[in-house]
Design an enzyme around this catalytic site. Structure first.
Site, PDB file in Angstrom:
ATOM      1  N   ASP A  30       0.843  -1.192   0.000  1.00 32.83           N
ATOM      2  CA  ASP A  30       0.000   0.000   0.000  1.00 32.83           C
ATOM      3  C   ASP A  30       0.886   1.252   0.000  1.00 32.83           C
ATOM      4  O   ASP A  30       1.903   1.307   0.685  1.00 32.83           O
ATOM      5  CB  ASP A  30      -0.913  -0.006   1.234  1.00 32.83           C
ATOM      6  CG  ASP A  30      -2.060   0.975   1.111  1.00 32.83           C
ATOM      7  OD1 ASP A  30      -3.224   0.529   1.063  1.00 32.83           O
ATOM      8  OD2 ASP A  30      -1.802   2.199   1.090  1.00 32.83           O
ATOM      9  N   ILE A  31       0.465   2.250  -0.776  1.00 29.81           N
ATOM     10  CA  ILE A  31       1.252   3.482  -0.895  1.00 29.81           C
ATOM     11  C   ILE A  31       1.141   4.343   0.373  1.00 29.81           C
ATOM     12  O   ILE A  31       1.992   5.203   0.618  1.00 29.81           O
ATOM     13  CB  ILE A  31       0.798   4.274  -2.148  1.00 29.81           C
ATOM     14  CG1 ILE A  31       1.898   5.199  -2.646  1.00 29.81           C
ATOM     15  CG2 ILE A  31      -0.493   5.038  -1.892  1.00 29.81           C
ATOM     16  CD1 ILE A  31       1.616   5.795  -4.015  1.00 29.81           C
ATOM     17  N   ASN A  86     -12.695  -2.997   2.880  1.00 28.83           N
ATOM     18  CA  ASN A  86     -13.660  -1.919   3.064  1.00 28.83           C
ATOM     19  C   ASN A  86     -14.661  -1.979   1.917  1.00 28.83           C
ATOM     20  O   ASN A  86     -14.273  -1.954   0.754  1.00 28.83           O
ATOM     21  CB  ASN A  86     -12.941  -0.569   3.094  1.00 28.83           C
ATOM     22  CG  ASN A  86     -11.984  -0.457   4.271  1.00 28.83           C
ATOM     23  OD1 ASN A  86     -12.272  -0.955   5.351  1.00 28.83           O
ATOM     24  ND2 ASN A  86     -10.841   0.174   4.051  1.00 28.83           N
ATOM     25  N   GLY A  92     -15.137   3.228   4.295  1.00 25.43           N
ATOM     26  CA  GLY A  92     -13.791   3.697   4.009  1.00 25.43           C
ATOM     27  C   GLY A  92     -13.235   3.283   2.666  1.00 25.43           C
ATOM     28  O   GLY A  92     -12.059   3.525   2.375  1.00 25.43           O
ATOM     29  N   GLN A  93     -14.068   2.658   1.819  1.00 28.08           N
ATOM     30  CA  GLN A  93     -13.566   2.255   0.502  1.00 28.08           C
ATOM     31  C   GLN A  93     -13.329   3.483  -0.370  1.00 28.08           C
ATOM     32  O   GLN A  93     -14.240   4.295  -0.564  1.00 28.08           O
ATOM     33  CB  GLN A  93     -14.544   1.305  -0.193  1.00 28.08           C
ATOM     34  CG  GLN A  93     -14.002   0.774  -1.521  1.00 28.08           C
ATOM     35  CD  GLN A  93     -14.903  -0.294  -2.158  1.00 28.08           C
ATOM     36  OE1 GLN A  93     -16.019  -0.544  -1.697  1.00 28.08           O
ATOM     37  NE2 GLN A  93     -14.403  -0.910  -3.211  1.00 28.08           N
ATOM     38  N   SER A  94     -12.111   3.613  -0.876  1.00 26.23           N
ATOM     39  CA  SER A  94     -11.767   4.761  -1.719  1.00 26.23           C
ATOM     40  C   SER A  94     -11.402   4.351  -3.134  1.00 26.23           C
ATOM     41  O   SER A  94     -11.338   5.204  -4.022  1.00 26.23           O
ATOM     42  CB  SER A  94     -10.611   5.548  -1.098  1.00 26.23           C
ATOM     43  OG  SER A  94      -9.454   4.736  -0.976  1.00 26.23           O
ATOM     44  N   HIS A  99     -10.599  -5.169  -3.017  1.00 27.96           N
ATOM     45  CA  HIS A  99      -9.241  -5.439  -2.542  1.00 27.96           C
ATOM     46  C   HIS A  99      -9.289  -5.777  -1.062  1.00 27.96           C
ATOM     47  O   HIS A  99     -10.188  -5.360  -0.339  1.00 27.96           O
ATOM     48  CB  HIS A  99      -8.307  -4.249  -2.790  1.00 27.96           C
ATOM     49  CG  HIS A  99      -8.829  -2.932  -2.284  1.00 27.96           C
ATOM     50  ND1 HIS A  99      -9.772  -2.211  -2.973  1.00 27.96           N
ATOM     51  CD2 HIS A  99      -8.546  -2.223  -1.174  1.00 27.96           C
ATOM     52  CE1 HIS A  99     -10.048  -1.108  -2.305  1.00 27.96           C
ATOM     53  NE2 HIS A  99      -9.325  -1.093  -1.188  1.00 27.96           N
ATOM     54  N   HIS A 101      -6.913  -5.672   2.420  1.00 25.79           N
ATOM     55  CA  HIS A 101      -5.728  -5.132   3.097  1.00 25.79           C
ATOM     56  C   HIS A 101      -5.198  -6.188   4.056  1.00 25.79           C
ATOM     57  O   HIS A 101      -5.945  -6.664   4.929  1.00 25.79           O
ATOM     58  CB  HIS A 101      -6.082  -3.912   3.943  1.00 25.79           C
ATOM     59  CG  HIS A 101      -6.676  -2.750   3.215  1.00 25.79           C
ATOM     60  ND1 HIS A 101      -5.982  -1.583   2.990  1.00 25.79           N
ATOM     61  CD2 HIS A 101      -7.906  -2.552   2.684  1.00 25.79           C
ATOM     62  CE1 HIS A 101      -6.766  -0.711   2.358  1.00 25.79           C
ATOM     63  NE2 HIS A 101      -7.945  -1.274   2.156  1.00 25.79           N
TER      64      HIS A 101
END
Ligand code: DGP
Length: 113
Positions: A30-31, A86, A92-94, A99, A101
Site C-alpha cells: 500500500d502506498i 472496506n 472507508g472504501q476509496s 481489494h 488489506h
C-alpha cells in the site's frame, strides 16, 4: 471501465511495489501504509466490492484467501495479521475495485475506527 487506479497498476501503467502476481490476483504494498506490513490483494477481474460477486466468483475469492495465507507466511507475519476489505464509502472504501488489506507488524486495536 471507470478510471481505476488499481486497473492501471494491474495493466502495468502505474508502478507498484509488487509482492505477488499470478493470472488471477496481484498483491502489492500500500502506498499509504497503516502498519509496518500493509499489502493489498486485488483480483484481476474487475468487481467493485464483495457486493458485486457473481456466480462462480467463489473460486476466485477462495484462491485469493489462499494467496493471502501464503504471502503472510512469505512476509513473515503469519503469526498475527488482520485482513480487511472496506466495502462502500461509509466503510472507508476509496478505490472501487475489490481489494483486501493485509495489516501486520504492530499490535492492532479492536474495534477498528
Ligand atoms: P480503500 O480505502 O479500502 O479503498 O483502500 C485503498 C488503498 O489503496 C489505500 O490504503 C491507499 C491505496 N492506494 C491508493 N492509490 C494507490 C497507488 O497508486 N498505489 C498503491 N500502492 N496504493 C494505493
Amino acid at each position: 471501465m471507470p478510471d481505476c487506479i488499481f486497473c492501471k497498476i494491474i495493466a502495468g501503467e502505474i508502478p507498484c511495489n509488487k509482492v505477488y502476481e499470478d493470472e488471477h490476483v496481484v498483491a502489492f504494498h500500500d502506498i499509504q501504509p497503516q502498519a509496518p506490513v500493509h499489502v493489498l490483494f486485488v483480483p484481476k477481474k474487475h468487481m467493485v466490492s464483495l457486493q458485486a460477486m457473481e456466480a462462480g466468483d467463489e473460486v476466485l475469492l477462495g484462491h485469493m484467501m489462499k494467496v493471502v495465507a501464503q504471502q503472510a507466511q512469505a512476509l513473515g507475519v503469519s503469526q498475527g495479521y488482520r485482513l480487511v476489505s472496506n466495502c462502500g464509502a461509509s466503510a472507508g472504501q476509496s478505490v472501487d475495485l475489490l481489494h483486501f488489506h493485509l495489516l501486520a507488524g504492530r499490535n492492532l486495536q479492536w474495534p477498528p475506527g
